[in-house]
Structure formats: C-alpha cells, structure tokens
Design a protein around this motif. Sequence first.
Motif, short mmCIF file in Angstrom:
data_model
loop_
_atom_site.label_atom_id
_atom_site.label_comp_id
_atom_site.label_asym_id
_atom_site.label_seq_id
_atom_site.Cartn_x
_atom_site.Cartn_y
_atom_site.Cartn_z
N ILE A 20 0.85 -1.20 0.00
CA ILE A 20 0.00 0.00 0.00
C ILE A 20 0.88 1.25 0.00
N GLU A 21 0.43 2.25 -0.74
CA GLU A 21 1.14 3.52 -0.81
C GLU A 21 0.13 4.63 -0.53
N VAL A 22 0.58 5.69 0.12
CA VAL A 22 -0.28 6.83 0.37
C VAL A 22 -0.05 7.84 -0.76
N CYS A 23 -1.13 8.24 -1.41
CA CYS A 23 -1.02 9.21 -2.51
C CYS A 23 -0.54 10.55 -1.97
N ARG A 24 0.48 11.11 -2.59
CA ARG A 24 1.05 12.37 -2.10
C ARG A 24 0.14 13.57 -2.37
N TYR A 25 -0.86 13.40 -3.22
CA TYR A 25 -1.77 14.51 -3.54
C TYR A 25 -3.04 14.48 -2.70
N CYS A 26 -3.65 13.30 -2.53
CA CYS A 26 -4.95 13.25 -1.85
C CYS A 26 -4.91 12.44 -0.55
N SER A 27 -3.76 11.86 -0.23
CA SER A 27 -3.58 11.08 1.00
C SER A 27 -4.42 9.81 1.07
N ASP A 28 -5.02 9.38 -0.03
CA ASP A 28 -5.72 8.10 -0.05
C ASP A 28 -4.71 6.96 -0.01
N SER A 29 -5.09 5.86 0.61
CA SER A 29 -4.25 4.65 0.61
C SER A 29 -4.59 3.86 -0.65
N ILE A 30 -3.58 3.64 -1.49
CA ILE A 30 -3.79 3.02 -2.79
C ILE A 30 -2.86 1.80 -2.89
N PRO A 31 -3.36 0.67 -3.38
CA PRO A 31 -2.45 -0.44 -3.65
C PRO A 31 -1.36 0.02 -4.62
N LYS A 32 -0.12 -0.36 -4.34
CA LYS A 32 1.00 0.08 -5.19
C LYS A 32 0.76 -0.28 -6.65
N SER A 33 0.14 -1.41 -6.90
CA SER A 33 -0.13 -1.83 -8.28
C SER A 33 -1.13 -0.92 -8.98
N GLU A 34 -1.91 -0.16 -8.21
CA GLU A 34 -2.93 0.73 -8.79
C GLU A 34 -2.50 2.20 -8.82
N MET A 35 -1.35 2.51 -8.25
CA MET A 35 -0.95 3.92 -8.11
C MET A 35 -0.83 4.62 -9.46
N LYS A 36 -0.26 3.96 -10.46
CA LYS A 36 -0.12 4.60 -11.78
C LYS A 36 -1.51 4.96 -12.33
N HIS A 38 -4.27 5.37 -10.62
CA HIS A 38 -4.83 6.41 -9.74
C HIS A 38 -4.32 7.79 -10.17
N MET A 39 -3.02 7.90 -10.38
CA MET A 39 -2.43 9.19 -10.77
C MET A 39 -2.99 9.66 -12.12
N GLU A 40 -3.11 8.74 -13.07
CA GLU A 40 -3.60 9.11 -14.40
C GLU A 40 -5.08 9.47 -14.40
N SER A 41 -5.87 8.81 -13.57
CA SER A 41 -7.30 9.09 -13.58
C SER A 41 -7.69 10.25 -12.67
N GLU A 42 -6.91 10.51 -11.63
CA GLU A 42 -7.29 11.53 -10.65
C GLU A 42 -6.44 12.80 -10.70
N HIS A 43 -5.14 12.65 -10.85
CA HIS A 43 -4.26 13.79 -10.58
C HIS A 43 -3.48 14.31 -11.79
N VAL A 44 -3.59 13.66 -12.93
CA VAL A 44 -2.88 14.17 -14.09
C VAL A 44 -3.44 15.56 -14.44
N GLN A 45 -2.56 16.46 -14.83
CA GLN A 45 -2.98 17.81 -15.18
C GLN A 45 -3.50 17.83 -16.62
N VAL A 46 -4.67 18.41 -16.81
CA VAL A 46 -5.23 18.59 -18.14
C VAL A 46 -5.48 20.08 -18.33
N THR A 47 -5.68 20.49 -19.57
CA THR A 47 -5.94 21.89 -19.86
C THR A 47 -7.38 22.04 -20.32
#
Length: 120
Positions: A20-36, A38-47
């Motif tokens: 388990i890893e804690v997301c540095r942006y939202c502090s959710d506990s995320i399985p390490k296998s799902e972190m990539k 999670h980052m792409e669906s929640e925290h990637v910057q779009v314009t």
Amino acid sequence: TKDIPVANFIMHEIHCRRNIEVCRYCSDSIPKSEMKNHMESEHVQVTCKCRMKIEKSLLKDHEASACPLRPALCQYCDIQLAFKKLQDHEIYCGARTERCGGCGRNIMMKDLKEHPRVCG
C-alpha cells in the motif's frame, strides 16, 4: 480502517508497507499496483478549453460551475453564450424595449417582470 488483533499487527504492518502507498496529492491509501492508474485518472494535469490547467478529477466540476467559457443563458432572450460574455450581453439585452399591451408604453426588458405591478 478496521481493528486488527495485536497478534496480527506486525504481519499486517509488513503487508501494508509492501503493498500500500499513500497518494502524495490526496492522502488516499492506494495499492501500489494501482498507483499509476490512480495518478492518471485523478491527478494528471489537463488543460480546460479556457486554458486553465487543472487536475483531471476536478475538470467536470470546473466546466460546470467555474469555467469562464461554460454555457450560460441570457435571462431576457434565452440565447446561450459563454459565461464571461453574459454580463455585458445582459446589460445590452436588458436595455432593449418592448411595447406593453396594457399601457402602450415601451418598457425595458429588465423591467418587464415588475411592470405588470405598476402598469396603467
């Protein structure tokens, strides 16, 4: 979080640190296998179309309630335009006049709702 018996706590802690890893942006506990994902669906910057950079997960709310280019309706003529143009349009549109069928006077669009109360 659930209660863990003391006897199992060390095993649980080892398991969590490994998986388990804690997301540095939202502090959710995320399985390490799902972190990539999670980052792409929640925290990637779009314009946004308004050129503002924003997290992907926040884009829908921004487009609906904060974007200056979101669609807005004029209260006088129901034309749809960008929100940032609405105020100038409504000042112009509300100053147009329409003849009152009751008293025959030309009434500004912005005063039409109140006019029946004072008409004639």
